[in-house]
Design a protein around this motif. Structure first.
Motif, PDB file in Angstrom:
ATOM      1  N   ASP A 119      29.390   0.975  37.031  1.00 41.78           N
ATOM      2  CA  ASP A 119      30.276   1.526  36.092  1.00 41.78           C
ATOM      3  C   ASP A 119      29.626   1.737  34.946  1.00 41.78           C
ATOM      4  N   VAL A 120      28.649   1.203  34.402  1.00 33.87           N
ATOM      5  CA  VAL A 120      27.859   1.416  32.956  1.00 33.87           C
ATOM      6  C   VAL A 120      26.516   2.077  33.444  1.00 33.87           C
ATOM      7  N   THR A 121      26.290   2.488  34.297  1.00 32.32           N
ATOM      8  CA  THR A 121      24.842   3.231  34.525  1.00 32.32           C
ATOM      9  C   THR A 121      24.631   4.285  33.888  1.00 32.32           C
ATOM     10  N   SER A 122      25.440   5.028  33.631  1.00 34.75           N
ATOM     11  CA  SER A 122      25.537   6.355  32.762  1.00 34.75           C
ATOM     12  C   SER A 122      25.266   5.766  31.168  1.00 34.75           C
ATOM     13  N   GLU A 123      25.993   5.017  30.709  1.00 32.16           N
ATOM     14  CA  GLU A 123      25.532   4.220  29.434  1.00 32.16           C
ATOM     15  C   GLU A 123      24.375   3.686  29.214  1.00 32.16           C
ATOM     16  N   ILE A 124      24.030   2.956  30.227  1.00 35.18           N
ATOM     17  CA  ILE A 124      22.522   2.265  30.104  1.00 35.18           C
ATOM     18  C   ILE A 124      21.688   3.418  29.825  1.00 35.18           C
ATOM     19  N   VAL A 125      21.372   4.364  30.996  1.00 38.05           N
ATOM     20  CA  VAL A 125      20.605   5.580  30.825  1.00 38.05           C
ATOM     21  C   VAL A 125      20.723   6.183  29.496  1.00 38.05           C
ATOM     22  N   GLU A 126      21.755   6.599  28.979  1.00 42.13           N
ATOM     23  CA  GLU A 126      22.215   7.455  27.708  1.00 42.13           C
ATOM     24  C   GLU A 126      21.804   6.622  26.619  1.00 42.13           C
ATOM     25  N   TYR A 127      21.893   5.331  26.560  1.00 47.87           N
ATOM     26  CA  TYR A 127      21.500   4.564  25.194  1.00 47.87           C
ATOM     27  C   TYR A 127      19.997   4.192  25.374  1.00 47.87           C
ATOM     28  N   ILE A 128      19.371   4.020  26.307  1.00 49.18           N
ATOM     29  CA  ILE A 128      18.067   3.894  26.547  1.00 49.18           C
ATOM     30  C   ILE A 128      17.338   5.139  25.948  1.00 49.18           C
ATOM     31  N   ALA A 129      17.835   6.444  26.507  1.00 47.08           N
ATOM     32  CA  ALA A 129      17.389   7.408  26.301  1.00 47.08           C
ATOM     33  C   ALA A 129      17.673   8.145  24.687  1.00 47.08           C
ATOM     34  N   SER A 130      18.474   7.672  24.330  1.00 49.80           N
ATOM     35  CA  SER A 130      19.036   8.048  22.645  1.00 49.80           C
ATOM     36  C   SER A 130      17.974   7.051  21.857  1.00 49.80           C
ATOM     37  N   TYR A 131      18.113   5.851  21.902  1.00 56.39           N
ATOM     38  CA  TYR A 131      17.558   4.800  20.959  1.00 56.39           C
ATOM     39  C   TYR A 131      15.983   4.880  21.462  1.00 56.39           C
ATOM     40  N   GLY A 132      15.713   4.387  22.468  1.00 55.22           N
ATOM     41  CA  GLY A 132      14.204   4.497  22.991  1.00 55.22           C
ATOM     42  C   GLY A 132      13.454   5.721  22.744  1.00 55.22           C
ATOM     43  N   GLY A 133      14.236   6.804  22.923  1.00 54.37           N
ATOM     44  CA  GLY A 133      13.592   7.948  23.079  1.00 54.37           C
ATOM     45  C   GLY A 133      13.123   8.328  21.418  1.00 54.37           C
ATOM     46  N   ALA A 134      13.952   8.218  20.511  1.00 57.41           N
ATOM     47  CA  ALA A 134      13.687   8.181  19.247  1.00 57.41           C
ATOM     48  C   ALA A 134      12.602   7.591  18.625  1.00 57.41           C
ATOM     49  N   TYR A 135      12.641   6.281  19.129  1.00 60.99           N
ATOM     50  CA  TYR A 135      11.335   5.365  18.820  1.00 60.99           C
ATOM     51  C   TYR A 135      10.057   5.648  19.325  1.00 60.99           C
ATOM     52  N   ALA A 136      10.401   6.160  20.797  1.00 58.60           N
ATOM     53  CA  ALA A 136       8.837   6.571  21.182  1.00 58.60           C
ATOM     54  C   ALA A 136       8.457   7.899  20.616  1.00 58.60           C
ATOM     55  N   ALA A 137       9.356   8.926  20.406  1.00 58.52           N
ATOM     56  CA  ALA A 137       8.948   9.941  19.526  1.00 58.52           C
ATOM     57  C   ALA A 137       8.121   9.681  18.283  1.00 58.52           C
ATOM     58  N   MET A 138       8.988   8.907  17.592  1.00 59.29           N
ATOM     59  CA  MET A 138       8.377   8.406  16.371  1.00 59.29           C
ATOM     60  C   MET A 138       7.149   7.802  16.243  1.00 59.29           C
ATOM     61  N   HIS A 139       6.691   7.171  17.597  1.00 61.38           N
ATOM     62  CA  HIS A 139       5.373   6.707  17.467  1.00 61.38           C
ATOM     63  C   HIS A 139       4.457   7.402  18.474  1.00 61.38           C
ATOM     64  N   GLY A 140       4.822   8.844  18.565  1.00 61.87           N
ATOM     65  CA  GLY A 140       3.786  10.009  18.839  1.00 61.87           C
ATOM     66  C   GLY A 140       3.728   9.970  20.707  1.00 61.87           C
ATOM     67  N   LYS A 141       4.662   9.603  21.261  1.00 62.44           N
ATOM     68  CA  LYS A 141       4.936   9.845  22.629  1.00 62.44           C
ATOM     69  C   LYS A 141       5.591  11.153  22.727  1.00 62.44           C
ATOM     70  N   SER A 142       5.336  12.079  23.851  1.00 64.88           N
ATOM     71  CA  SER A 142       5.816  13.207  24.397  1.00 64.88           C
ATOM     72  C   SER A 142       6.896  12.882  25.236  1.00 64.88           C
ATOM     73  N   ILE A 143       8.129  13.110  24.986  1.00 61.69           N
ATOM     74  CA  ILE A 143       9.079  12.642  25.939  1.00 61.69           C
ATOM     75  C   ILE A 143      10.108  13.727  26.133  1.00 61.69           C
ATOM     76  N   PRO A 144      11.205  13.808  27.007  1.00 63.90           N
ATOM     77  CA  PRO A 144      12.027  15.036  27.190  1.00 63.90           C
ATOM     78  C   PRO A 144      13.235  14.660  26.105  1.00 63.90           C
ATOM     79  N   ASP A 145      13.879  15.809  25.823  1.00 67.15           N
ATOM     80  CA  ASP A 145      15.024  15.791  24.999  1.00 67.15           C
ATOM     81  C   ASP A 145      16.137  14.745  25.696  1.00 67.15           C
ATOM     82  N   PRO A 146      16.960  14.053  24.963  1.00 67.42           N
ATOM     83  CA  PRO A 146      17.785  13.272  25.629  1.00 67.42           C
ATOM     84  C   PRO A 146      18.806  13.974  26.387  1.00 67.42           C
ATOM     85  N   GLU A 147      19.043  15.334  26.226  1.00 71.77           N
ATOM     86  CA  GLU A 147      19.844  16.127  27.110  1.00 71.77           C
ATOM     87  C   GLU A 147      19.258  16.122  28.492  1.00 71.77           C
ATOM     88  N   PHE A 148      17.879  16.017  28.641  1.00 72.12           N
ATOM     89  CA  PHE A 148      17.450  15.995  29.859  1.00 72.12           C
ATOM     90  C   PHE A 148      18.023  14.740  30.883  1.00 72.12           C
TER      91      PHE A 148
END
Length: 398
Positions: A119-148
């Protein structure tokens, strides 16, 4: 492309495995470690370098709350997402976690949590992608856009729909192929040139301010309301996508830092100037005009754009009642909720602001609104309180 690395901290081995499976089955995400409690997490962080931490609250040895306090002492900046069943019974604890620096929270479903984690799978993925993605990009990782990741979520939802439904509905759902939902390659979508809108009338005096916000909202709203003009005269109505049971505590926490009174909105109450109203979780909030003034209305009509409360519902009522005598603000969030109706506000002559890409945890809702022509000006989060206050003061009804 690099993966967003995830650390899972939960005292339940079953829960660690269930969440780990969700992460590992999502393209672009990977588990870098698992911990049994806050103390174990601190030890694991000495060797693992996650981009985001999923943290249970109620654990032995060191609770999630205790870890967040220790996190400040250790100067750890990795974003933390709270994931705990205690959150549904202890909203105050969850909000305290946000005050201590947690980025956001996801509630575990009810008693049969192991059976309902989907029931919360979508939220887990969305939040990881959003917050983790922003942090990863800030630290030099090449990651997809959250919309991916949003596309992957939609694909999984379509697949679940096919499994649950029969007949014509199933056939229709089955026609949704992976190519339709998930691009064949990693991508960074570009912002389109905005549609040029010629409003029906010039901007007038601002009588009401409406704000729509989603992923990244809890901390963004804290930034806005701690710096808002204490002499602001207009009422402010806020739709933050948040589950039922949390918005009252969230409003109380904002009330502690905001120079204006902040409260969870109640059905039928008059809308007062210089007051901030937060839409209750699981209820749409909109404005109703009566001869004696304007009033808050709440409803549990069907979700719109997948949300209840929906930003579009609020913005629609403001566009219809206030026309050019309002200010609409759309901020960080995945998807497109609010984009269509803030564009209608703009068409009617209302003043509109959108959060800019660089300061958004997810540049989704404000991006779509900008492309539709619904945003007059894009503003960084650090400048949002000042811009709202300035416009409200310059266009105050005498």
């Amino acid at each position: 492309m690099d993966d967003i690395s995830v650390m899972i901290c939960d005292d339940s081995a079953l829960m660690r495995n269930l969440i780990g499976r969700i992460v590992d089955e999502t393209t672009g995400l990977s588990v870098c470690g698992k911990a049994e409690n806050g103390q174990d997490l601190i030890e694991k962080l000495k060797t693992s370098k996650p981009d985001v931490i999923l943290l249970d609250i109620e654990m032995p040895v060191m609770t999630g709350l205790q870890f967040l306090k220790k996190r400040k002492e250790l100067h750890l900046d990795v974003p933390v997402i709270i994931l705990s069943s205690v959150a549904t019974e202890g909203a105050a604890v969850t909000i305290e976690c946000l005050e201590l620096g947690a980025s956001d929270f996801i509630t575990k479903p009810g008693a049969s949590v192991t059976l309902k984690i989907g029931d919360v799978t979508s939220e887990i993925v969305e939040y990881i992608a959003s917050y983790g993605g922003a942090y990863a990009a800030m630290h030099g990782k090449s990651i997809p856009d959250p919309e991916f990741f949003h596309h992957q979520i939609k694909l999984k939802e379509a697949e679940r729909f096919v499994i649950k439904k029969k007949g014509e509905e199933a056939a229709k759902a089955a026609s949704i192929t992976k190519a339709d939902v998930v691009p064949s390659t990693w991508f960074q979508p570009k912002v389109k040139e905005p549609v040029v809108i010629t409003p029906e009338r010039e901007g007038g005096k601002i009588e009401l301010i409406a704000i729509g916000i989603s992923t990244g909202g809890p901390n963004a709203l804290r930034d806005v309301f701690k710096d808002i003009d204490p002499n602001l005269k207009q009422p402010v109505l806020v739709v933050q996508h948040m589950p039922a049971g949390f918005t009252a505590e969230f409003a109380n926490s904002l009330n502690n830092i905001c120079p204006l009174p902040v409260s969870e909105a109640k059905d039928g109450e008059p809308i007062l100037g210089g007051h901030v109203y937060i839409a209750p979780g699981s209820y749409h909030m909109f404005v109703e005009h009566k001869p004696l003034g304007n009033f808050i209305k709440l409803s549990q009509d069907e979700p719109r754009n997948g949300h209840r409360p929906s930003c579009d519902v609020l913005f629609e009522s403001v566009a219809n009642i206030f026309k050019n005598k309002a200010l609409g603000v759309i901020m960080t969030g995945m998807g497109r909720d609010g984009a269509a109706q803030i564009t209608e506000m703009r068409k009617k002559g209302a003043w509109t602001i959108g959060q800019n890409k660089d300061s958004s945890i997810v540049y989704g809702m404000p991006k779509v609104a900008f492309e539709m022509g619904g945003v007059q000006k894009q503003v960084a989060l650090a400048d949002m309180a000042g811009e709202i206050s300035k416009l409200a003061k310059e266009h105050l009804l005498a």
